[in-house]
Design an enzyme around this catalytic site. Structure first.
Site, PDB file in Angstrom:
ATOM      1  CG  ASP A   1      -1.920   1.179   1.147  1.00 46.14           C
ATOM      2  OD1 ASP A   1      -2.939   1.032   0.439  1.00 46.14           O
ATOM      3  OD2 ASP A   1      -1.654   2.225   1.757  1.00 46.14           O
TER       4      ASP A   1
ATOM      5  CD  GLU B   1      -1.538   6.259   2.674  1.00 50.65           C
ATOM      6  OE1 GLU B   1      -2.190   7.205   2.164  1.00 50.65           O
ATOM      7  OE2 GLU B   1      -2.053   5.160   2.972  1.00 50.65           O
TER       8      GLU B   1
ATOM      9  CG  HIS C   1      -6.715   7.091   4.705  1.00 53.45           C
ATOM     10  ND1 HIS C   1      -6.951   6.727   3.406  1.00 53.45           N
ATOM     11  CD2 HIS C   1      -7.935   7.343   5.273  1.00 53.45           C
ATOM     12  CE1 HIS C   1      -8.266   6.761   3.179  1.00 53.45           C
ATOM     13  NE2 HIS C   1      -8.881   7.120   4.292  1.00 53.45           N
TER      14      HIS C   1
ATOM     15  CG  ASP D   1      -4.514   1.832   4.638  1.00 52.90           C
ATOM     16  OD1 ASP D   1      -4.973   1.811   5.788  1.00 52.90           O
ATOM     17  OD2 ASP D   1      -4.660   2.804   3.863  1.00 52.90           O
TER      18      ASP D   1
END
Length: 601
Positions: A43, A45, A184, A189
């Site tokens: 994952d 960001e 998040h 995540d």
């Protein structure tokens, strides 16, 4: 090392297709059990949604195998740009937090090493894979050819609206009672996605999905009867060649080529095949047979020949190479242009072949624009006395019909026309350029575009014919190119037709292999016209290979060259002109620059 044999020689006879039932699957056909696959659930960001325009701020990854945790990876990343306030509020990652963090070019080597040999998993995988792949390429790292599983896509196939209103990670985490709540942040995540992945595995496992291949197939809703035919590729080798799908009567349904026959044919029964017509074909097919080839060029050419021979109903291209159109300068006292479907040994001038009648008509119109020869079809003697048509009154025909021009003077126009077909197309280019200029000045842009299309049809066909004629005029060309493993791929080309192909392994003398190929190569006799020995598509493939980097000419019997003043020099300018109109369509309305005109800066 091999030489081409008849294309059907390596294939079983019709009626001997591989049966659907009673086949013992190999371990390869069973696939890779999900319990034996190492998954890297990742994952990201980021500062935005577009790779290249936005940067990664955090990477989190969890490696699992057989339901057990293998390892975790987490790091903040300095995106080298301010983090937008709404992103900082959403993720909790601020500029201060990433100020001392490494840049993405320092993080990628460690992450790629962590993910080596894994199947990549992500929720909405195109987003995460898009960023990682873009940044890897931007910083000079090779992006491995990962198998990717998208849990969002898989969930849409499994979860019904009654169970969950959407397939967001937060919603699915609640549905599958994930031990980690997504917030998040990349690692959290990723951990939540692991639980979602295992929950989805439980769902699809009860439906018979036990392997990675089954998982990929299921995500595309492939019918069970189609998935069951995967064994049809069992006898095919992992080698370049041509494959033929057949029905229960032995009729060839589809012909294709591949660098790896078994892998390519197996893909027809998985998620990668989405074409409706091919899906219909797979439902009918009961067997697949393969013809192994020594080189990729041999595979491409065998595919063309087999399509032309069998005319499979599910192949769309090159089924009728015999359907060709030519422009002919007729042999009579006052010659004219005529459209014909074959070349004769009659000393006439020819231009072609054209793939469609419409393209041939455009090229004919371009020639009539440059040379005012007659366009009527009546037979004329050396002393004609026929009333002229309206073209003569418009000044577009020299009207030999009423005797106003002698046969010798008319012959000068015909000689110039023949030269434009085979040597120098400049008279046609200049005539059309002038016409386009006049039409553009009068703001008749549609008419100018029509003349440009005519010019394009003529120039491209003339350049193509000159290239093909030069190649087919050579009795033999022997050429070689290095293979990736240090050997040589060898081709014997006779009059534009591939007569033999093979591989000289590394450490052997390629000259001996070449001599063996030449001795066993197909005999190709000279014919009439540039495509007498092979189809235009085959000659184009041979030319493309000869022009490719690394090809060396070993021996040549003949002269392989094109005229310096030929049509090829106009093609690049024509391409540039069309490219400018594509990117700046307004330019087409303001002006129509002739392709032969020089640019002035």
């Amino acid at each position: 090392m091999r030489s081409p044999s008849p294309d059907h020689a390596a294939a079983p006879a019709p009626g001997h297709a591989m049966p659907i039932r009673g086949v013992q699957p190999s371990f390869d056909d069973l696939g890779t059990p999900l319990r034996d696959v190492t998954f890297c659930v990742v994952d990201l960001e980021t500062t935005g949604g577009a790779p290249g325009a936005s940067g990664i701020t955090e990477i989190g990854a969890v490696k699992v195998r057989g339901g057990e945790l293998v390892g975790e990876f987490q790091t903040l990343v300095n995106p080298a740009e301010p983090i937008p306030p709404f992103i900082a509020v959403l993720t909790g990652i601020t500029d201060l937090m990433v100020a001392s963090s490494p840049r993405i070019d320092s993080v990628l080597p460690a992450f790629l090493e962590f993910a080596r040999g894994c199947v990549m998993v992500a929720h909405n995988a195109p987003f995460d894979m898009g960023f990682l792949k873009h940044d890897s390429q931007a910083h000079g790292y090779d992006w491995p050819d990962f198998v990717v599983v998208d849990t969002a896509l898989l969930a849409r196939r499994v979860i019904t609206p009654d169970e969950a209103p959407n397939c967001k990670l937060s919603t699915l985490s609640k549905l599958f009672r994930a031990t980690t709540t997504p917030n998040h942040r990349a690692l959290s995540d990723a951990r939540a996605t692991v639980d979602v992945l295992h929950g989805l595995f439980e769902r699809v496992g009860s439906l018979g999905v036990q392997t990675l291949e089954d998982l990929q197939t299921y995500s595309a809703r492939v019918a069970p009867q189609v998935r069951a035919k995967r064994h049809l590729a069992e006898s095919l080798p992992h080698a370049p060649g041509v494959y033929l799908f057949t029905d229960d009567r032995g009729e060839v349904l589809y012909v294709g080529k591949s660098k790896d026959l078994r892998t390519r044919v197996r893909s027809y029964f998985t998620a990668s095949e989405t074409r409706t017509r091919i899906g219909e074909m797979i439902g009918i097919a009961t067997g697949v047979r393969g013809i192994e080839c020594g080189t990729s060029l041999e595979a491409e050419i065998r595919e063309l020949r087999l399509i032309a021979e069998h005319k499979p109903r599910y192949n769309r291209r090159s089924k009728f190479p015999e359907r060709q159109h030519w422009l002919k300068v007729t042999v009579e006292p006052f010659p004219r242009l005529s459209m014909v479907k074959q070349i004769r040994d009659d000393e006439a001038g020819y231009l072609g072949p054209f793939s469609s009648r419409k393209t041939a008509e455009r090229a004919m119109a371009a020639l009539h624009e440059a040379f005012p020869i007659r366009q009527c079809t009546v037979r004329m003697s050396k002393t004609p006395q026929v009333s002229p048509c309206v073209l003569a009154e418009m000044g577009r025909c020299v009207a030999p019909c009423d005797g106003r021009i002698s046969a010798d003077s008319y012959g000068e126009f015909v000689a110039a026309l023949r030269s434009a077909l085979t040597v120098d197309p400049a008279p046609v280019v200049e005539a059309l350029d002038r016409r386009i200029d006049v039409l553009s000045a009068d703001e008749r842009f549609e008419d100018a575009a029509m003349h440009r299309d005519r010019l394009s049809a003529f120039v491209r066909s003339s350049a193509k014919m000159q290239r093909m004629s030069s190649l087919t005029g050579c009795a033999e060309i022997c050429a070689a190119r290095r293979t990736d493993d240090g050997g040589w791929e060898l081709h014997v080309i006779r009059r534009g037709r591939l007569a033999a192909a093979g591989i000289s392994p590394r450490g052997t003398d390629p000259r001996k292999y070449l001599e063996m190929l030449r001795a066993s190569a197909e005999t190709v006799l000279p014919g009439i016209g540039p495509v007498a020995s092979a189809s235009p598509e085959e000659i184009e493939l041979v030319l493309r290979w000869l022009d490719s980097p690394g090809v060396r000419l070993v021996e040549m019997d003949g002269t392989w060259t094109c005229p310096v003043s030929g049509a090829g020099r106009h093609v690049s300018r024509l391409d540039n002109s069309h490219s400018e109109e594509h990117h700046h369509p307004g330019e087409r309305r303001r002006r129509m620059r002739p392709i032969g005109a020089a640019r002035v800066s």
